[in-house]
Scaffold this motif. Sequence first.
Motif, short mmCIF file in Angstrom:
data_model
loop_
_atom_site.label_atom_id
_atom_site.label_comp_id
_atom_site.label_asym_id
_atom_site.label_seq_id
_atom_site.Cartn_x
_atom_site.Cartn_y
_atom_site.Cartn_z
N ASP A 70 -6.14 -6.19 3.58
CA ASP A 70 -6.87 -7.33 3.02
C ASP A 70 -6.20 -8.68 3.24
N HIS A 122 -10.20 -2.55 0.61
CA HIS A 122 -9.35 -3.01 -0.49
C HIS A 122 -10.08 -4.12 -1.26
N SER A 179 5.10 3.80 -5.10
CA SER A 179 3.73 4.31 -4.96
C SER A 179 3.21 4.68 -6.34
N ARG A 197 -0.15 6.47 -8.50
CA ARG A 197 -1.43 7.18 -8.50
C ARG A 197 -1.88 7.37 -9.94
N HIS A 226 -5.75 0.16 -4.70
CA HIS A 226 -7.00 0.60 -5.32
C HIS A 226 -6.76 0.95 -6.79
N GLY A 273 0.35 0.60 -4.22
CA GLY A 273 1.74 0.60 -3.80
C GLY A 273 2.33 -0.78 -3.93
P1 5GP Z 1 0.85 4.23 -0.77
O1 5GP Z 1 1.30 4.69 -2.11
O2 5GP Z 1 0.21 5.35 0.00
O3 5GP Z 1 1.89 3.48 -0.03
O4 5GP Z 1 -0.29 3.17 -1.03
C1 5GP Z 1 -1.42 3.49 -1.75
C2 5GP Z 1 -2.46 2.43 -1.60
O5 5GP Z 1 -1.97 1.18 -2.05
C3 5GP Z 1 -2.90 2.22 -0.16
O6 5GP Z 1 -4.31 2.16 -0.16
C4 5GP Z 1 -2.34 0.90 0.24
O7 5GP Z 1 -3.25 0.23 1.03
C5 5GP Z 1 -2.11 0.19 -1.08
N1 5GP Z 1 -0.85 -0.56 -1.01
C6 5GP Z 1 0.38 -0.05 -0.78
N2 5GP Z 1 1.32 -1.02 -0.80
C7 5GP Z 1 0.67 -2.18 -1.05
C8 5GP Z 1 1.08 -3.54 -1.17
O8 5GP Z 1 2.25 -3.91 -1.07
N3 5GP Z 1 0.09 -4.46 -1.41
C9 5GP Z 1 -1.21 -4.10 -1.55
N4 5GP Z 1 -2.12 -5.07 -1.78
N5 5GP Z 1 -1.64 -2.83 -1.43
C10 5GP Z 1 -0.73 -1.88 -1.19
#
Ligand code: 5GP
Length: 345
Positions: free
Chosen positions: A101, A126, A291, A293, A313, A318
């Motif tokens: 985004d 996003h 991360s 969830r 989301h 993250g």
């Molecule tokens: P993951 O835990 O797999 O790294 O990230 C999970 C979700 O959070 C993914 O959809 C990713 O796009 C979003 N995400 C991870 N890190 C960041 C960040 O630093 N900024 C934003 N805006 N989204 C993030």
Amino acid sequence: MNIDVLTDKQLTLLEESIGQAEKIVVCCHKSPDGDAMGAVLAWSDYLQSQGKAPRAIVPDAYPDFLRWLPGSETLLRYDKHKEEADRIVAEADLVFCLDFDGLDRLDAMAAAMDNFKGRYVLIDHHTNPRIPGALALSFPEMCSTCELLFRIICQLGGFERMNRHMAVALYTGMMTDTGGFTYNSTRPEIYHVIGQLLTKGIDKDKIYRNVFNVFSPWAIRLRGYLMSQKLNVFDDFHASYFTISRRDMKNFHFIKGDVEGLVNEPLKIKGMKLSISLREDDRRDRVVWVSLRSVDDFPCNRMAAEFFDGGGHLNASGGHLNCTLAEAETIVHTAIIRYESLLKG
Ligand code: 5GP
Ligand code: MN
């Protein structure tokens, strides 16, 4: 079932952008995941089917478990081929930003965009599209950028010519961004799209195994160790976190992808609403990757923005912290306590 997403105006603008462009770049966020990779590969294929010659550039390494994806060998890695990629971006007249985004999510590759003089088209799911001047095709209700792309390609009249490789890439993105269709995946349109993809001859069971059942013995041992020795559960808060230190990684011969999806595991505890993982960067001091969830309506993205300089989301987010792992743990405690009312409710 009608799965159109774009307004007539958006469709026309997209068609014009593609039609007029001579040098196209397709890119995605740093540390590409299955959705980012699937989107870049499928969209590049689509543009090729339209007589274009797009260059697909990814900011950095993608996990080994996505290496089998058809076409992944054609991706240009920015961190390895900076000069070539800088030149390609500077000469481009159209850049597609897929599955992110804001340009900050390109990491070091964001600098390449300083010399880009053309037009941006953002295609993403996003919540916070923020690329100035871009044609923003932002649909946060989609389960993945790949679902969105399938629907856009259909609207552009591209379904008939969609080949199996494109279908494999799109299915992979939808499957990975929904944890194998276990979260963020209750809309009927998703299964309509899957049905259409199956008509292209994809083997969805094999795709699942290719992505999810490819751990090394060391990775399985590391995951077991983290869950048995490093998991902290706050029963009353329905929340938990675990840490992954550089020492853990060394002891278990860590390679990228080894802890993929592990943050989902604590959500298997009955009643658990929030799971957080804290991972030390494998090289840089004072960099901790976070991360998050969650289930139901707990807003991971709000917590990620407020405490971890990140976003994402509702149920999957993250971010990162510039501190030690011990300090990061303290911040997690604060965050969990701050969200007490939502977690305990
Ligand atoms: P993951 O835990 O797999 O790294 O990230 C999970 C979700 O959070 C993914 O959809 C990713 O796009 C979003 N995400 C991870 N890190 C960041 C960040 O630093 N900024 C934003 N805006 N989204 C993030
Ligand atoms: Mn995605």
